[in-house]
Design a protein around this motif. Structure first.
Motif, PDB file in Angstrom:
ATOM      1  N   ASP A 232       1.146  -1.114  -0.099  1.00 54.37           N
ATOM      2  CA  ASP A 232       0.178   0.102   0.018  1.00 54.37           C
ATOM      3  C   ASP A 232       1.066   1.626   0.310  1.00 54.37           C
ATOM      4  N   GLU A 233       0.318   2.538   0.238  1.00 50.46           N
ATOM      5  CA  GLU A 233       0.590   3.527  -0.122  1.00 50.46           C
ATOM      6  C   GLU A 233       1.510   4.056   0.878  1.00 50.46           C
ATOM      7  N   SER A 234       1.911   3.055   2.041  1.00 47.08           N
ATOM      8  CA  SER A 234       2.475   3.520   2.930  1.00 47.08           C
ATOM      9  C   SER A 234       3.491   3.536   3.380  1.00 47.08           C
ATOM     10  N   LEU A 244       2.531   9.391  -6.459  1.00 46.40           N
ATOM     11  CA  LEU A 244       2.320   8.154  -6.888  1.00 46.40           C
ATOM     12  C   LEU A 244       1.244   7.451  -7.001  1.00 46.40           C
ATOM     13  N   GLU A 245       1.688   5.970  -7.927  1.00 47.97           N
ATOM     14  CA  GLU A 245       0.494   5.163  -8.311  1.00 47.97           C
ATOM     15  C   GLU A 245       1.110   4.439  -8.047  1.00 47.97           C
ATOM     16  N   ILE A 246       0.116   3.098  -7.661  1.00 45.18           N
ATOM     17  CA  ILE A 246      -0.398   2.222  -7.275  1.00 45.18           C
ATOM     18  C   ILE A 246      -1.187   1.063  -7.409  1.00 45.18           C
ATOM     19  N   THR A 282       1.904  -6.021  -6.925  1.00 45.34           N
ATOM     20  CA  THR A 282       1.733  -4.382  -6.894  1.00 45.34           C
ATOM     21  C   THR A 282       2.325  -3.987  -8.765  1.00 45.34           C
ATOM     22  N   GLU A 283       2.098  -2.701  -9.120  1.00 47.75           N
ATOM     23  CA  GLU A 283       3.212  -1.856  -9.656  1.00 47.75           C
ATOM     24  C   GLU A 283       2.582  -0.855  -9.071  1.00 47.75           C
ATOM     25  N   ALA A 298      14.796   1.838   0.138  1.00 49.25           N
ATOM     26  CA  ALA A 298      11.981   1.177   0.466  1.00 49.25           C
ATOM     27  C   ALA A 298      12.544  -0.353  -0.259  1.00 49.25           C
ATOM     28  N   VAL A 299      12.741   0.534  -1.613  1.00 48.85           N
ATOM     29  CA  VAL A 299      12.675  -0.695  -2.631  1.00 48.85           C
ATOM     30  C   VAL A 299      13.056  -2.758  -2.111  1.00 48.85           C
TER      31      VAL A 299
END
Length: 327
Positions: A232-234, A244-246, A282-283, A298-299
């Motif tokens: 998720d965005e967090s 940001l796009e998820i 998830t993209e 983060a990645v």
């Protein structure tokens, strides 16, 4: 000495401000792009630099001559080429006659060389010209007296892609000869290929003046991720993440042959394996302007199927400036 020096340049048309307190310089031998959409003030600036109109306030010098001094500027124009946004020639005469007139005024040392390169149909009346042929004739007249500074307003307008490439190659060759080029454009791919530095104009005001490399660096990288599992965005709430796009996606078959051996990005990760079995991925995409170490950290918390990072398109960079977003 700078080829063009502008300080506090303002032009008002009654209650309308065409350009507002512009300050910038163009160095000798530089290709300088002047960016902005229609109505931003690009043509107003060019007309003021060439002495076609006087500034309301502020100053500008071209080849060391004050643009408000008509006599000095007239002598400087012998070394200036000008290509307007919409060239207008007497349509009743031929291209050759047009060039003959310009030759009598300013010389024509490079006329034949340029005719061979751009090949406008100079034996025909201008009324029979296409838009592209008018532009090619205008390019020849702008450069045929071998100027040291050329000022152009949307120079490739109307040219087909092959002639545009020929023109771009020509400009790069002119720069190697020491010619200074100042041109306005909204064709961002052209600016990126040709310019050393750019200025971005918005509503008559200068937003920034930077090298292409610095502009792109400051405006970040575009990051695309495909992560195994649900995110998720967090997971991407850290400094430097923009737009940001998820999107959750499902794999077609649940898992591939390589996935069945639990080898995902070099890891035998049971949690990731279960995600693959369920077809959960998830993209993620965003523009990143922060510390690259934060991005790596983060990645690195996720198991990746894809990870792409690329330079931000100049079109996107420009729209962020023009839209007023912080960069």
């Amino acid at each position: 000495m700078a080829a063009i020096e502008v300080s506090g340049l303002t032009k008002e048309y009654g209650s309308v401000i065409g350009i507002d307190s512009l300050t910038f310089s163009v160095e000798e031998g530089e290709v300088f792009g002047f960016l902005g959409p229609n109505g931003a003030g690009k043509t107003t600036t060019i007309r003021t630099l060439l002495g076609f109109q006087s500034p309301t306030t502020g100053t500008a010098t071209v080849l060391g001559c004050d643009t408000r001094n008509e006599r000095d500027l007239r002598s400087a124009k012998a070394d200036i080429g000008y290509l307007p946004a919409t060239p207008a020639f007497d349509e009743s005469v031929t291209g050759s006659e047009i060039l003959d007139l310009h030759a009598r005024v300013k010389g024509a040392e490079r006329r034949e060389e340029l005719l061979e390169r751009f090949d406008p149909p100079v034996g025909r009346p201008v009324r029979e010209y296409s838009t592209g042929n008018v532009q090619k004739l205008a390019i020849v007249q702008a450069f045929m007296h071998d100027p040291t500074l050329v000022i152009m307003d949307e120079p490739t307008s109307g040219l087909d892609p092959l002639v545009q490439q020929r023109f771009n190659d020509f400009i790069r060759a002119e720069q190697r000869r020491g010619v200074t080029v100042f041109f306005s454009s909204h064709v961002l791919s052209e600016v990126r290929r040709l310019c050393d530095r750019v200025a971005i104009l918005r509503d008559g005001q200068l937003i920034t003046t930077e090298s292409i490399e610095a502009l792109l660096h400051r405006s970040g990288k575009v990051v695309h991720l495909r992560i195994i599992g649900e995110v998720d965005e967090s997971a991407f709430e850290f400094d430097g993440v923009h737009d940001l796009e998820i999107r959750a996606v499902s794999t077609a078959d649940g898992m591939s042959d390589s996935d069945s051996e639990h080898e995902i990005n070099g890891h035998a990760d049971e949690l990731a394996f279960r995600s693959v079995q369920s077809g959960s991925e998830t993209e993620v995409s965003f523009t990143f302007t922060g510390n690259v170490n934060d991005l790596v950290d983060a990645v690195g918390r996720h198991t990746l199927r894809e990870f792409d990072i690329e330079e931000a398109p100049l079109d996107d960079v420009f729209m962020r400036f023009y839209g007023g977003d912080d960069v």
